[in-house]
Design an enzyme around this catalytic site. Structure first.
Site, short mmCIF file in Angstrom:
data_model
loop_
_atom_site.label_atom_id
_atom_site.label_comp_id
_atom_site.label_asym_id
_atom_site.label_seq_id
_atom_site.Cartn_x
_atom_site.Cartn_y
_atom_site.Cartn_z
N GLU A 99 0.82 -1.20 0.00
CA GLU A 99 0.00 0.00 0.00
C GLU A 99 0.86 1.26 0.00
OE1 GLU A 99 -3.93 -1.90 2.05
OE2 GLU A 99 -2.60 -0.81 3.38
N CYS A 112 3.56 8.42 1.25
CA CYS A 112 4.12 7.42 2.17
C CYS A 112 4.31 6.11 1.39
CB CYS A 112 3.16 7.25 3.33
SG CYS A 112 3.68 6.01 4.52
N CYS A 119 6.74 -7.26 6.93
CA CYS A 119 7.94 -6.83 7.65
C CYS A 119 8.33 -7.94 8.61
CB CYS A 119 7.69 -5.54 8.42
SG CYS A 119 9.17 -4.91 9.26
N CYS A 123 7.20 -5.69 15.30
CA CYS A 123 6.85 -4.78 16.39
C CYS A 123 5.41 -5.10 16.78
CB CYS A 123 6.98 -3.33 15.94
SG CYS A 123 8.67 -2.93 15.41
N CYS A 126 2.15 -3.09 15.45
CA CYS A 126 2.12 -2.73 14.03
C CYS A 126 1.45 -3.84 13.22
CB CYS A 126 3.55 -2.51 13.54
SG CYS A 126 3.67 -2.27 11.76
N GLY A 178 6.99 -2.24 5.84
CA GLY A 178 8.37 -2.72 5.77
C GLY A 178 9.38 -1.86 6.49
N GLU A 179 10.54 -2.46 6.74
CA GLU A 179 11.65 -1.72 7.36
C GLU A 179 12.64 -1.37 6.22
OE1 GLU A 179 12.91 -0.20 10.12
OE2 GLU A 179 14.58 0.09 8.77
N SER A 210 12.20 6.39 7.66
CA SER A 210 11.89 6.01 9.04
C SER A 210 12.42 4.61 9.30
CB SER A 210 10.37 6.04 9.26
OG SER A 210 10.05 5.56 10.56
N SER A 232 11.97 5.20 15.02
CA SER A 232 10.85 4.68 15.80
C SER A 232 11.35 4.28 17.18
CB SER A 232 10.25 3.47 15.08
OG SER A 232 9.62 3.88 13.90
N HIS A 234 9.57 4.77 20.56
CA HIS A 234 8.38 4.14 21.15
C HIS A 234 8.49 3.71 22.61
CE1 HIS A 234 6.86 4.32 17.15
NE2 HIS A 234 7.51 3.28 16.68
N CYS A 352 -1.07 5.30 10.01
CA CYS A 352 0.19 4.62 10.36
C CYS A 352 -0.10 3.28 11.01
CB CYS A 352 0.95 5.39 11.44
SG CYS A 352 1.34 7.03 11.01
#
Ligand code: SAH
Ligand code: SF4
Length: 373
Positions: A99, A112, A119, A123, A126, A178-179, A210, A232, A234, A352
């Site tokens: 997406e 974005c 991923c 996390c 997520c 994804g990272e 990010s 990130s 958190h 997000c």
């Protein structure tokens, strides 16, 4: 067939050299493909006909397929993009998809972009992480998201692709699925195309990557392609971050903070943005805010508080608005610039952490047949 969307300008010059053509053709082709969005060789009028014919035989300029474009009540748009169009190894008969989200604001338009199908970093808050990991996106699939969004938005605005210079997409954030730093080479090549004046010509300050904190890759990025950086965070201590962002066990907070400072030596902005998801009762107390101030005190930074966007079976809830305000005020009183991210596009699941696509999980973390159906 070679998909020319996979190449940055130097790579394209090498390709032309390899087929006995002048390397300067690369600049012309970058302009046609990316600046003008023309993907049909026959329309590339300043390229010799013989070369156009040669290219048509051995190369292609192919974007991934758009499956669905949705528009939210607040103007946010989401494209569901099929990234499995040539591979049919999917025993459920469903394609993988990713997406891409466009967020219009008064003074800018931010796209974005996703970097992976799923991923692997898991996390816990997520939804992409909950889906497991299938594969890295190619350069063509990453830069293709910008091409697809650009074409759709400009076409709708009535801009002539060949002449208008007004930018609808002024900023790019690598904050989709994804990272990005675990798909390093492809992400860097795609960002180089975003920055290339012959292609999209975005400034480094307007491209933000990010990361959940892949320390060695952050060190490499600052040399290869320094763009604006969001991290990130958190959680304000390792015990909690180990749970929320499991990669913390490998790269704990102190190492991450040191990497941020090293990155800032080369970064186009003089601060890092720390993202902090607000999870009710988990990381949002007054004590957490004070602990956070200690953790970040040696890193020039801004803070972005992200109210948790719920998804099914996450087990978390969004912090109460009053708690977010108290948390924000503690940080602001300490002198930080703090923004609370507005939730955009949640009626189309574009906020997000809600990006899900359709991931065929190769890590077998979950068998997401329901999501595919
Ligand atoms: N993998 C990268 C970039 C993608 S996520 C990273 O983790 O930084 C973009 C941002 O959204 C990250 O800060 C991520 O932690 C946050 N996010 C993920 N899930 C979320 C959710 N459910 N609600 C709010 N923010 C979320
Ligand atoms: Fe991956 Fe980022 Fe989601 Fe973590 S927050 S699972 S790193 S996409």
């Amino acid at each position: 067939m070679i998909n020319l969307l996979n190449f940055n300008q130097p790579q394209l010059a090498d390709y032309f050299a390899s087929i006995g053509e002048k390397p300067f053709r690369a600049k012309q082709l970058m302009r046609w493909m990316h600046h003008f969005g023309v993907h049909d060789f026959t329309q590339m009028t300043d390229i010799a006909k013989s070369l156009r014919e040669k290219l048509a035989v051995e190369a292609e300029i192919t974007l991934p397929n758009v499956q669905l474009e949705q528009i939210s009540n607040d103007g946010t748009r989401k494209w569901l993009i099929d990234v499995n169009n040539k591979v049919t190894d999917d025993k459920y008969g469903a394609a993988n998809s990713i997406e891409t989200v466009f967020i219009p604001e008064d003074d800018r338009g931010t796209l974005c972009i996703s970097s992976q199908v799923g991923c692997a970093l898991a996390c816990t808050f997520c939804s992409t992480g909950a889906q497991g990991f299938n594969r890295n996106l190619s350069v063509a699939e990453i830069i293709g998201q910008l091409a697809i969004a650009n074409k759709s938005l400009r076409g709708e605005a009535g801009y002539d692709l060949l002449s208008a210079n007004d930018r609808i997409i002024s900023n790019v954030v690598m904050m989709g699925m994804g990272e990005p730093l675990t798909n390093y080479d492809n992400v860097v090549t795609a960002m180089q195309i975003m920055l290339d004046d012959s292609a999209y010509g975005l400034s480094r300050r307007r491209v933000t990557l990010s990361t959940s904190g892949i320390v060695p890759a952050m060190d490499k990025l600052k040399e290869d392609c320094p763009v604006a950086l969001a991290v990130s965070l958190h959680a304000p201590n390792d015990a909690l971050r180990d749970v929320l962002v499991p990669i913390n066990k490998k790269y704990p907070i102190a190492e991450l903070m040191a990497a941020c400072n090293r990155y800032l030596e080369k970064a186009p902005r003089d601060f890092v943005t720390f993202e902090y998801v607000m999870l009710d009762g988990i990381n949002d107390t007054v004590e957490h805010a004070h602990e956070l101030l200690q953790v970040i005190k040696h890193v020039p930074c801004k803070l972005n508080l992200i109210p948790f966007n719920p998804f099914p079976n996450s087990g978390y809830q969004t912090s109460k608005a009053s708690h977010i305000r108290v948390f924000r005020d503690i940080l602001m009183q300490a002198g930080y610039i703090v923004t609370v991210r507005k939730t955009r596009g949640d009626d189309i699941d574009a906020a997000c952490g809600q990006l899900a696509g359709k991931v065929l999980d190769k890590t077998k973390r979950t068998v997401k047949i329901e999501a595919i159906a």
